[in-house]
Motif scaffolding. Sequence first.
Motif, PDB file in Angstrom:
ATOM      1  N   ALA A 181     -20.508 -43.141 -11.031  1.00 47.91           N
ATOM      2  CA  ALA A 181     -20.744 -42.654 -10.931  1.00 47.91           C
ATOM      3  C   ALA A 181     -20.147 -40.666 -11.862  1.00 47.91           C
ATOM      4  O   ALA A 181     -19.959 -40.164 -11.882  1.00 47.91           O
ATOM      5  N   ILE A 182     -21.516 -41.807 -12.950  1.00 46.01           N
ATOM      6  CA  ILE A 182     -21.541 -40.178 -14.525  1.00 46.01           C
ATOM      7  C   ILE A 182     -22.050 -39.519 -13.722  1.00 46.01           C
ATOM      8  O   ILE A 182     -21.629 -38.109 -14.277  1.00 46.01           O
ATOM      9  N   ASN A 183     -23.609 -39.315 -13.641  1.00 42.36           N
ATOM     10  CA  ASN A 183     -24.081 -38.420 -12.980  1.00 42.36           C
ATOM     11  C   ASN A 183     -23.936 -37.542 -11.189  1.00 42.36           C
ATOM     12  O   ASN A 183     -23.689 -39.046 -10.888  1.00 42.36           O
ATOM     13  N   PRO A 184     -23.728 -36.205 -11.133  1.00 38.26           N
ATOM     14  CA  PRO A 184     -23.258 -37.048  -9.659  1.00 38.26           C
ATOM     15  C   PRO A 184     -24.754 -36.997  -8.764  1.00 38.26           C
ATOM     16  O   PRO A 184     -25.132 -35.988  -7.754  1.00 38.26           O
ATOM     17  N   ARG A 185     -25.397 -37.831  -9.300  1.00 39.28           N
ATOM     18  CA  ARG A 185     -26.454 -38.101  -8.054  1.00 39.28           C
ATOM     19  C   ARG A 185     -26.535 -39.725  -8.433  1.00 39.28           C
ATOM     20  O   ARG A 185     -26.201 -40.206  -8.797  1.00 39.28           O
ATOM     21  N   ILE A 186     -27.240 -40.004  -6.972  1.00 42.88           N
ATOM     22  CA  ILE A 186     -27.930 -41.212  -7.220  1.00 42.88           C
ATOM     23  C   ILE A 186     -28.628 -41.168  -6.778  1.00 42.88           C
ATOM     24  O   ILE A 186     -29.394 -40.967  -5.461  1.00 42.88           O
ATOM     25  N   ASP A 187     -30.339 -41.700  -6.925  1.00 41.95           N
ATOM     26  CA  ASP A 187     -31.268 -41.943  -5.777  1.00 41.95           C
ATOM     27  C   ASP A 187     -31.691 -43.041  -5.049  1.00 41.95           C
ATOM     28  O   ASP A 187     -31.910 -43.969  -5.592  1.00 41.95           O
TER      29      ASP A 187
END
Length: 75
Positions: A56-62
Amino acid sequence: VQPRDYEQRNAVNAHDFINVYPNPTTGDLRWEGMDGVVAIIRVYNRLGQLQMHQPAINPRIDLTGMPDGLYWVQF
């Protein structure tokens, strides 16, 4: 303080303030409130089967391409 104890306390405290949006989504799922917390995001289907996971490094998941349905997100 043992490293594991520190991580567990941080994770519990961080989860009290996580906002996940938009719901529902057909693409990106975003979150806020995990600043400085190292975690893995896991997405499970309604049968409890792990569908995807990533740091969860970037605050999004595709989630593009996931079948329609109900999913649970775990940090």
